[in-house]
Motif scaffolding. Structure first.
Motif, PDB file in Angstrom:
ATOM      1  N   PHE A  27       0.850  -1.038   0.322  1.00  0.00           N
ATOM      2  CA  PHE A  27       0.077  -0.175   0.085  1.00  0.00           C
ATOM      3  C   PHE A  27       0.770   1.704  -0.006  1.00  0.00           C
ATOM      4  N   GLU A  28       0.750   2.137  -0.411  1.00  0.00           N
ATOM      5  CA  GLU A  28       0.960   3.354  -0.702  1.00  0.00           C
ATOM      6  C   GLU A  28      -0.027   4.895   0.055  1.00  0.00           C
ATOM      7  N   LEU A  29       0.762   5.345   0.688  1.00  0.00           N
ATOM      8  CA  LEU A  29      -0.125   7.019   1.678  1.00  0.00           C
ATOM      9  C   LEU A  29       0.681   7.636   1.037  1.00  0.00           C
ATOM     10  N   VAL A  30       0.146   8.387  -0.396  1.00  0.00           N
ATOM     11  CA  VAL A  30       0.788  10.198  -0.385  1.00  0.00           C
ATOM     12  C   VAL A  30       0.051  10.827   0.286  1.00  0.00           C
ATOM     13  N   TYR A  31       0.849  11.708   0.693  1.00  0.00           N
ATOM     14  CA  TYR A  31      -0.285  12.965   1.543  1.00  0.00           C
ATOM     15  C   TYR A  31       0.450  14.247   1.115  1.00  0.00           C
ATOM     16  N   TYR A  32      -0.659  14.771   0.247  1.00  0.00           N
ATOM     17  CA  TYR A  32      -0.157  16.305  -0.077  1.00  0.00           C
ATOM     18  C   TYR A  32      -0.177  17.673   0.318  1.00  0.00           C
ATOM     19  N   GLN A  33       1.016  17.636   1.277  1.00  0.00           N
ATOM     20  CA  GLN A  33       0.923  18.594   2.329  1.00  0.00           C
ATOM     21  C   GLN A  33       1.115  20.859   0.930  1.00  0.00           C
ATOM     22  N   SER A  34       0.766  20.489   0.223  1.00  0.00           N
ATOM     23  CA  SER A  34       0.388  22.084  -0.312  1.00  0.00           C
ATOM     24  C   SER A  34       1.030  21.750  -1.852  1.00  0.00           C
ATOM     25  N   GLY A  35       0.455  22.163  -2.961  1.00  0.00           N
ATOM     26  CA  GLY A  35       0.326  22.493  -4.411  1.00  0.00           C
ATOM     27  C   GLY A  35      -0.920  21.632  -4.959  1.00  0.00           C
ATOM     28  N   SER A  36      -0.933  21.674  -5.805  1.00  0.00           N
ATOM     29  CA  SER A  36      -2.217  20.868  -6.903  1.00  0.00           C
ATOM     30  C   SER A  36      -2.009  20.643  -7.992  1.00  0.00           C
ATOM     31  N   GLY A  37      -2.611  19.058  -8.321  1.00  0.00           N
ATOM     32  CA  GLY A  37      -2.521  19.097  -9.760  1.00  0.00           C
ATOM     33  C   GLY A  37      -3.493  17.669  -9.718  1.00  0.00           C
ATOM     34  N   ILE A  38      -3.273  16.322 -10.992  1.00  0.00           N
ATOM     35  CA  ILE A  38      -4.032  15.127 -11.277  1.00  0.00           C
ATOM     36  C   ILE A  38      -3.259  14.029 -10.578  1.00  0.00           C
ATOM     37  N   SER A  39      -3.586  12.939  -9.846  1.00  0.00           N
ATOM     38  CA  SER A  39      -3.241  11.977 -10.149  1.00  0.00           C
ATOM     39  C   SER A  39      -4.196  10.876 -10.198  1.00  0.00           C
ATOM     40  N   LYS A  40      -3.588  10.153 -11.796  1.00  0.00           N
ATOM     41  CA  LYS A  40      -4.608   8.692 -12.036  1.00  0.00           C
ATOM     42  C   LYS A  40      -4.051   7.822 -11.058  1.00  0.00           C
ATOM     43  N   GLU A  64       1.359  10.898 -11.327  1.00  0.00           N
ATOM     44  CA  GLU A  64       0.779  12.485 -11.275  1.00  0.00           C
ATOM     45  C   GLU A  64       1.805  13.463 -11.654  1.00  0.00           C
ATOM     46  N   ARG A  65       0.616  14.998 -11.884  1.00  0.00           N
ATOM     47  CA  ARG A  65       0.857  15.403 -13.015  1.00  0.00           C
ATOM     48  C   ARG A  65       0.469  16.927 -11.951  1.00  0.00           C
ATOM     49  N   ARG A  66       1.850  17.847 -11.865  1.00  0.00           N
ATOM     50  CA  ARG A  66       1.008  18.631 -10.917  1.00  0.00           C
ATOM     51  C   ARG A  66       0.974  20.436 -11.657  1.00  0.00           C
ATOM     52  N   PHE A  67       0.107  20.761 -11.204  1.00  0.00           N
ATOM     53  CA  PHE A  67      -0.449  22.289 -12.007  1.00  0.00           C
ATOM     54  C   PHE A  67       1.183  23.023 -10.953  1.00  0.00           C
ATOM     55  N   GLU A  68       1.123  22.580 -10.046  1.00  0.00           N
ATOM     56  CA  GLU A  68       2.273  24.036  -8.796  1.00  0.00           C
ATOM     57  C   GLU A  68       2.760  23.220  -8.090  1.00  0.00           C
ATOM     58  N   GLU A  69       4.249  23.704  -7.384  1.00  0.00           N
ATOM     59  CA  GLU A  69       4.678  23.410  -6.526  1.00  0.00           C
ATOM     60  C   GLU A  69       4.006  21.983  -5.467  1.00  0.00           C
ATOM     61  N   THR A  70       4.392  21.141  -4.834  1.00  0.00           N
ATOM     62  CA  THR A  70       4.031  20.150  -4.837  1.00  0.00           C
ATOM     63  C   THR A  70       5.021  19.187  -3.276  1.00  0.00           C
ATOM     64  N   ASP A  71       4.720  20.049  -2.563  1.00  0.00           N
ATOM     65  CA  ASP A  71       4.857  18.746  -1.182  1.00  0.00           C
ATOM     66  C   ASP A  71       4.796  17.554  -0.988  1.00  0.00           C
ATOM     67  N   VAL A  72       4.515  16.656  -1.496  1.00  0.00           N
ATOM     68  CA  VAL A  72       4.365  15.410  -0.199  1.00  0.00           C
ATOM     69  C   VAL A  72       5.068  14.273   0.376  1.00  0.00           C
ATOM     70  N   LEU A  73       4.172  13.596   0.944  1.00  0.00           N
ATOM     71  CA  LEU A  73       5.100  12.923   2.103  1.00  0.00           C
ATOM     72  C   LEU A  73       4.268  11.197   1.609  1.00  0.00           C
TER      73      LEU A  73
END
Length: 257
Positions: A27-40, A64-73
């Motif tokens: 399993f993977e958990l991807v947490y978006y702390q900032s930014g915006s985009g699309i994940s398929k 994952e495609r980012r529309f803005e700079e994105t902080d991920v964990l």
């Protein structure tokens, strides 16, 4: 413990960057702390925003495609099947207002960086706690909060019914998995999200047929149908006659009153 941690890392992804389709054995958990985009995730596209997170099951292709700079964990984990847990659905979800999940993941990040004694045990405790908070947040919301989340989706549908609306987008807005959202929506409103949107489009078309002289094609476009052929087919199925016949009959009845 409910789960064991396989990996954890954080990263800053540049604007307009893209990670191609890939998969994990856990399993993977991807947490978006900032930014915006699309994940398929599999066949479904989700629009992420700050304090949303994706749950991805083992073997599921995702990008994952980012529309803005994105902080991920990102955290990879395995679930202990000996525990009787609710099904862990994949999809995009919203953290609670206190950002509880983000706080737990932050502790995991510190543990991984500092590597204190028994840090691996601490990581497993934290990911287990994170899963409990996720399940509480998604599957066992109190009725009042469920009402608020569903009304958020309804309000969006009422304003944008004449645009392209994906149920996957609505479920992400409400903070539920795709299947859980459809279940709650039909339980609350008696129809599926797709049927609700279609009913709104038919209602708008009826108003325009009655009170405007716009063409059938124009009404179809203004009501959210892809073309007049689709509009005429669905209208006749739902109303029992073609849009043109409906307009003529309504005008004749109005003159005879």
């Amino acid at each position: 413990m409910l789960a064991q941690t396989d990996f954890i890392f954080d990263a800053v992804r540049p604007k307009d960057s893209y990670i191609s389709m890939h998969k994990h054995n856990c399993f993977e958990l991807v947490y978006y702390q900032s930014g915006s985009g699309i994940s398929k995730v599999g066949p479904i596209e989700y629009r992420y925003s700050p304090h949303t997170y994706a749950i991805i099951r083992p073997g599921t292709q995702h990008d994952e495609r980012r529309f803005e700079e994105t902080d991920v964990l990102c955290v990879g984990f395995r679930v202990d099947d000996t525990h009787r847990l609710p099904t862990l659905y994949e999809g995009l979800f919203k953290d609670d207002n206190k950002h509880t999940l983000e706080g737990i993941l932050g502790i995991m990040k510190e543990e991984m960086q500092e590597k204190k004694p028994l840090y691996a045990v601490k990581l497993d405790l934290c990911i287990s706690e994170a899963l409990v908070e996720h399940m509480r947040n998604v599957e066992t919301l109190d009725p009042a909060r469920q009402e608020d989340n569903l009304m958020f989706a309804i309000n969006y549908m009422d304003e944008h019914y004449n645009e392209i609306i994906r149920v996957e987008t609505l479920s992400a807005m409400a903070g539920y998995s795709y299947h859980h959202f459809r279940h709650l929506f039909k339980q609350k409103f008696g129809v599926s999200p797709i049927t609700y949107i279609m009913n709104k489009r038919i209602e708008n078309a009826i108003r325009m047929l009655r009170y405007t002289d716009k063409s059938i094609t124009s009404i179809a476009m203004n009501s959210g149908f892809s073309n007049d052929a689709q509009f005429c087919s669905i209208f006749k199925r739902e109303v029992g006659e073609s849009p043109r016949s409906y307009r003529i009959r309504y005008q004749e009845n109005s003159l005879n009153k």
